[in-house]
Design a protein around this motif. Structure first.
Motif, PDB file in Angstrom:
ATOM      1  N   MET A 182       0.840  -1.205   0.000  1.00  0.00           N
ATOM      2  CA  MET A 182       0.000   0.000   0.000  1.00  0.00           C
ATOM      3  C   MET A 182       0.867   1.243   0.000  1.00  0.00           C
ATOM      4  O   MET A 182       1.827   1.346   0.768  1.00  0.00           O
ATOM      5  CB  MET A 182      -0.911   0.011   1.229  1.00  0.00           C
ATOM      6  CG  MET A 182      -1.811   1.238   1.304  1.00  0.00           C
ATOM      7  SD  MET A 182      -2.914   1.161   2.737  1.00  0.00           S
ATOM      8  CE  MET A 182      -3.761   2.726   2.534  1.00  0.00           C
ATOM      9  N   ILE A 183       0.587   2.179  -0.887  1.00  0.00           N
ATOM     10  CA  ILE A 183       1.369   3.399  -0.998  1.00  0.00           C
ATOM     11  C   ILE A 183       0.694   4.502  -0.198  1.00  0.00           C
ATOM     12  O   ILE A 183      -0.487   4.767  -0.362  1.00  0.00           O
ATOM     13  CB  ILE A 183       1.505   3.845  -2.469  1.00  0.00           C
ATOM     14  CG1 ILE A 183       2.237   2.759  -3.269  1.00  0.00           C
ATOM     15  CG2 ILE A 183       2.244   5.157  -2.574  1.00  0.00           C
ATOM     16  CD1 ILE A 183       2.283   3.031  -4.739  1.00  0.00           C
ATOM     17  N   THR A 184       1.457   5.131   0.689  1.00  0.00           N
ATOM     18  CA  THR A 184       0.916   6.224   1.487  1.00  0.00           C
ATOM     19  C   THR A 184       1.722   7.485   1.242  1.00  0.00           C
ATOM     20  O   THR A 184       2.916   7.431   0.946  1.00  0.00           O
ATOM     21  CB  THR A 184       0.947   5.876   2.980  1.00  0.00           C
ATOM     22  OG1 THR A 184       2.309   5.621   3.375  1.00  0.00           O
ATOM     23  CG2 THR A 184       0.085   4.665   3.280  1.00  0.00           C
ATOM     24  N   LYS A 185       1.050   8.619   1.382  1.00  0.00           N
ATOM     25  CA  LYS A 185       1.700   9.905   1.222  1.00  0.00           C
ATOM     26  C   LYS A 185       1.911  10.542   2.580  1.00  0.00           C
ATOM     27  O   LYS A 185       0.997  10.597   3.397  1.00  0.00           O
ATOM     28  CB  LYS A 185       0.846  10.839   0.349  1.00  0.00           C
ATOM     29  CG  LYS A 185       0.811  10.465  -1.113  1.00  0.00           C
ATOM     30  CD  LYS A 185       0.087  11.539  -1.902  1.00  0.00           C
ATOM     31  CE  LYS A 185       0.095  11.226  -3.389  1.00  0.00           C
ATOM     32  NZ  LYS A 185      -0.587  12.292  -4.168  1.00  0.00           N
ATOM     33  N   ASN A 186       3.133  11.026   2.818  1.00  0.00           N
ATOM     34  CA  ASN A 186       3.404  11.766   4.026  1.00  0.00           C
ATOM     35  C   ASN A 186       2.995  13.218   3.820  1.00  0.00           C
ATOM     36  O   ASN A 186       3.214  13.784   2.750  1.00  0.00           O
ATOM     37  CB  ASN A 186       4.891  11.695   4.381  1.00  0.00           C
ATOM     38  CG  ASN A 186       5.328  10.282   4.722  1.00  0.00           C
ATOM     39  OD1 ASN A 186       4.579   9.551   5.356  1.00  0.00           O
ATOM     40  ND2 ASN A 186       6.526   9.912   4.294  1.00  0.00           N
ATOM     41  N   PRO A 187       2.395  13.845   4.841  1.00  0.00           N
ATOM     42  CA  PRO A 187       1.998  15.244   4.685  1.00  0.00           C
ATOM     43  C   PRO A 187       3.216  16.135   4.471  1.00  0.00           C
ATOM     44  O   PRO A 187       4.270  15.939   5.079  1.00  0.00           O
ATOM     45  CB  PRO A 187       1.295  15.557   6.012  1.00  0.00           C
ATOM     46  CG  PRO A 187       1.833  14.541   6.977  1.00  0.00           C
ATOM     47  CD  PRO A 187       2.081  13.307   6.170  1.00  0.00           C
ATOM     48  N   VAL A 188       3.083  17.114   3.581  1.00  0.00           N
ATOM     49  CA  VAL A 188       4.166  18.039   3.277  1.00  0.00           C
ATOM     50  C   VAL A 188       3.890  19.368   3.957  1.00  0.00           C
ATOM     51  O   VAL A 188       2.788  19.909   3.850  1.00  0.00           O
ATOM     52  CB  VAL A 188       4.299  18.240   1.748  1.00  0.00           C
ATOM     53  CG1 VAL A 188       5.369  19.283   1.447  1.00  0.00           C
ATOM     54  CG2 VAL A 188       4.644  16.917   1.077  1.00  0.00           C
ATOM     55  N   LYS A 189       4.882  19.873   4.664  1.00  0.00           N
ATOM     56  CA  LYS A 189       4.726  21.137   5.368  1.00  0.00           C
ATOM     57  C   LYS A 189       4.803  22.281   4.376  1.00  0.00           C
ATOM     58  O   LYS A 189       5.747  22.372   3.584  1.00  0.00           O
ATOM     59  CB  LYS A 189       5.821  21.284   6.423  1.00  0.00           C
ATOM     60  CG  LYS A 189       5.617  22.466   7.363  1.00  0.00           C
ATOM     61  CD  LYS A 189       6.692  22.480   8.423  1.00  0.00           C
ATOM     62  CE  LYS A 189       6.464  23.578   9.435  1.00  0.00           C
ATOM     63  NZ  LYS A 189       5.241  23.362  10.231  1.00  0.00           N
ATOM     64  N   LEU A 190       3.822  23.179   4.425  1.00  0.00           N
ATOM     65  CA  LEU A 190       3.822  24.350   3.563  1.00  0.00           C
ATOM     66  C   LEU A 190       4.696  25.435   4.171  1.00  0.00           C
ATOM     67  O   LEU A 190       4.746  25.606   5.388  1.00  0.00           O
ATOM     68  CB  LEU A 190       2.391  24.866   3.364  1.00  0.00           C
ATOM     69  CG  LEU A 190       1.443  23.915   2.635  1.00  0.00           C
ATOM     70  CD1 LEU A 190       0.047  24.521   2.564  1.00  0.00           C
ATOM     71  CD2 LEU A 190       1.952  23.602   1.229  1.00  0.00           C
ATOM     72  N   ARG A 191       5.389  26.159   3.294  1.00  0.00           N
ATOM     73  CA  ARG A 191       6.331  27.178   3.742  1.00  0.00           C
ATOM     74  C   ARG A 191       6.065  28.513   3.054  1.00  0.00           C
ATOM     75  O   ARG A 191       5.498  28.558   1.960  1.00  0.00           O
ATOM     76  CB  ARG A 191       7.768  26.723   3.442  1.00  0.00           C
ATOM     77  CG  ARG A 191       8.256  25.650   4.382  1.00  0.00           C
ATOM     78  CD  ARG A 191       9.481  24.927   3.876  1.00  0.00           C
ATOM     79  NE  ARG A 191      10.645  25.764   3.600  1.00  0.00           N
ATOM     80  CZ  ARG A 191      11.479  26.212   4.534  1.00  0.00           C
ATOM     81  NH1 ARG A 191      11.256  25.942   5.825  1.00  0.00           N
ATOM     82  NH2 ARG A 191      12.540  26.921   4.208  1.00  0.00           N
ATOM     83  N   HIS A 192       6.491  29.559   3.718  1.00  0.00           N
ATOM     84  CA  HIS A 192       6.458  30.890   3.116  1.00  0.00           C
ATOM     85  C   HIS A 192       7.651  31.021   2.166  1.00  0.00           C
ATOM     86  O   HIS A 192       8.728  30.466   2.416  1.00  0.00           O
ATOM     87  CB  HIS A 192       6.540  31.974   4.186  1.00  0.00           C
ATOM     88  CG  HIS A 192       5.384  31.967   5.136  1.00  0.00           C
ATOM     89  ND1 HIS A 192       4.240  32.709   4.939  1.00  0.00           N
ATOM     90  CD2 HIS A 192       5.195  31.296   6.310  1.00  0.00           C
ATOM     91  CE1 HIS A 192       3.398  32.510   5.940  1.00  0.00           C
ATOM     92  NE2 HIS A 192       3.950  31.654   6.784  1.00  0.00           N
ATOM     93  N   GLU A 193       7.464  31.784   1.093  1.00  0.00           N
ATOM     94  CA  GLU A 193       8.542  32.008   0.127  1.00  0.00           C
ATOM     95  C   GLU A 193       8.476  33.450  -0.358  1.00  0.00           C
ATOM     96  O   GLU A 193       7.466  33.878  -0.918  1.00  0.00           O
ATOM     97  CB  GLU A 193       8.421  31.038  -1.042  1.00  0.00           C
ATOM     98  CG  GLU A 193       9.513  31.196  -2.083  1.00  0.00           C
ATOM     99  CD  GLU A 193       9.354  30.234  -3.243  1.00  0.00           C
ATOM    100  OE1 GLU A 193      10.008  29.187  -3.249  1.00  0.00           O
ATOM    101  OE2 GLU A 193       8.530  30.529  -4.137  1.00  0.00           O
ATOM    102  N   LEU A 194       9.551  34.188  -0.134  1.00  0.00           N
ATOM    103  CA  LEU A 194       9.650  35.576  -0.585  1.00  0.00           C
ATOM    104  C   LEU A 194      10.751  35.679  -1.631  1.00  0.00           C
ATOM    105  O   LEU A 194      11.806  35.067  -1.491  1.00  0.00           O
ATOM    106  CB  LEU A 194       9.970  36.507   0.595  1.00  0.00           C
ATOM    107  CG  LEU A 194       9.030  36.435   1.806  1.00  0.00           C
ATOM    108  CD1 LEU A 194       9.546  37.331   2.917  1.00  0.00           C
ATOM    109  CD2 LEU A 194       7.609  36.818   1.412  1.00  0.00           C
ATOM    110  N   LYS A 195      10.500  36.466  -2.678  1.00  0.00           N
ATOM    111  CA  LYS A 195      11.490  36.640  -3.740  1.00  0.00           C
ATOM    112  C   LYS A 195      11.706  38.118  -4.015  1.00  0.00           C
ATOM    113  O   LYS A 195      10.765  38.916  -3.972  1.00  0.00           O
ATOM    114  CB  LYS A 195      11.031  35.956  -5.035  1.00  0.00           C
ATOM    115  CG  LYS A 195      10.915  34.454  -4.954  1.00  0.00           C
ATOM    116  CD  LYS A 195      10.520  33.878  -6.309  1.00  0.00           C
ATOM    117  CE  LYS A 195      10.357  32.375  -6.254  1.00  0.00           C
ATOM    118  NZ  LYS A 195       9.999  31.810  -7.579  1.00  0.00           N
TER     119      LYS A 195
END
Length: 230
Positions: A1-14
């Motif tokens: 069974m394939i499971t996805k780990n939650p991905v942490k969202l980040r702020h990004e400034l350019k």
């Protein structure tokens, strides 16, 4: 069974910075923060990416239109080492960024360039399987090569990463992606790209360190700029 780990969202400034700002900022940052552990003796390393898009350039158009929820796929390696390559998916939602990645071999990259992608389907990696579904369903295909020199710094509080990307180059060809010595067209030497990525908060020391007079946050995209050289 394939499971996805939650991905942490980040702020990004350019920010786009001119050569003078680049010189001032890089000198300041070197005194305050350590370089990325993968940097060479000069504190920099080359990044080579191959971006994928649909036949009608969905990712490009969504970027130009400022669509709130969007994604893009790319393959990336560092320096001249093609023994370590990653398939990456980057997405943005409500102004926050997320990224997931999976290892991929140079042989598999060559297969993708030749239109052979079944190996993705038999993979146990959820990102590779998703990439396969997008290739089949949205007809994703290689679009452009983006190459630049990166100087990266880190600061543990806030999980902050600061990068300055210079010497942006592109390529009309796709099949020479795995050749680090292939010629790339200079896109611009009149600016560098400053990026600041962090989690919940940006520490004051970082906020003050990256200040540039009369510079504002931008939605600049290296992929978008390099598409002019297809």
């Amino acid at each position: 069974m394939i499971t996805k780990n939650p991905v942490k969202l980040r702020h990004e400034l350019k920010q786009l910075i001119n050569p003078q700002d680049d010189l001032i900022l890089s000198s300041r940052l070197r005194k305050l923060f350590p370089h990325d552990k993968h940097s060479c003796s000069r504190g920099t390393y080359r990044v080579s990416s191959l971006y994928f898009d649909t036949p009608d350039d969905k990712a490009l158009r969504q970027k130009l239109d400022g669509v709130n929820l969007r994604e893009k796929f790319r393959i990336r390696y560092y320096g001249t080492d093609t023994s370590f390559i990653r398939l990456e998916k980057k997405w943005k939602i409500n102004g926050l960024c997320g990224k997931s990645s999976a290892r991929i071999t140079s042989t598999q990259v060559q297969d993708l360039l030749e239109g052979n992608y079944r190996f993705l389907l038999v993979s146990n990696d959820p990102l590779q399987i998703e990439f396969y579904s997008k290739i089949k369903g949205q007809l994703l295909c290689p679009k452009t090569i983006v190459v630049y020199e990166r100087e990266a710094f880190s600061y543990l509080p806030g999980n902050v990463r600061i990068t300055i990307d210079r010497d942006l180059r592109s390529s009309m060809g796709k099949h020479d992606f795995l050749n680090p010595d292939a010629y790339r067209i200079p896109v611009s030497d009149s600016f560098s790209v400053l990026e600041i990525k962090y989690d919940e908060y940006l520490p004051d020391i970082v906020r003050m360190a990256v200040q540039c007079e009369n510079r504002r946050t931008t939605a600049f995209s290296k992929y978008m700029v390099c598409r002019r050289y297809d």
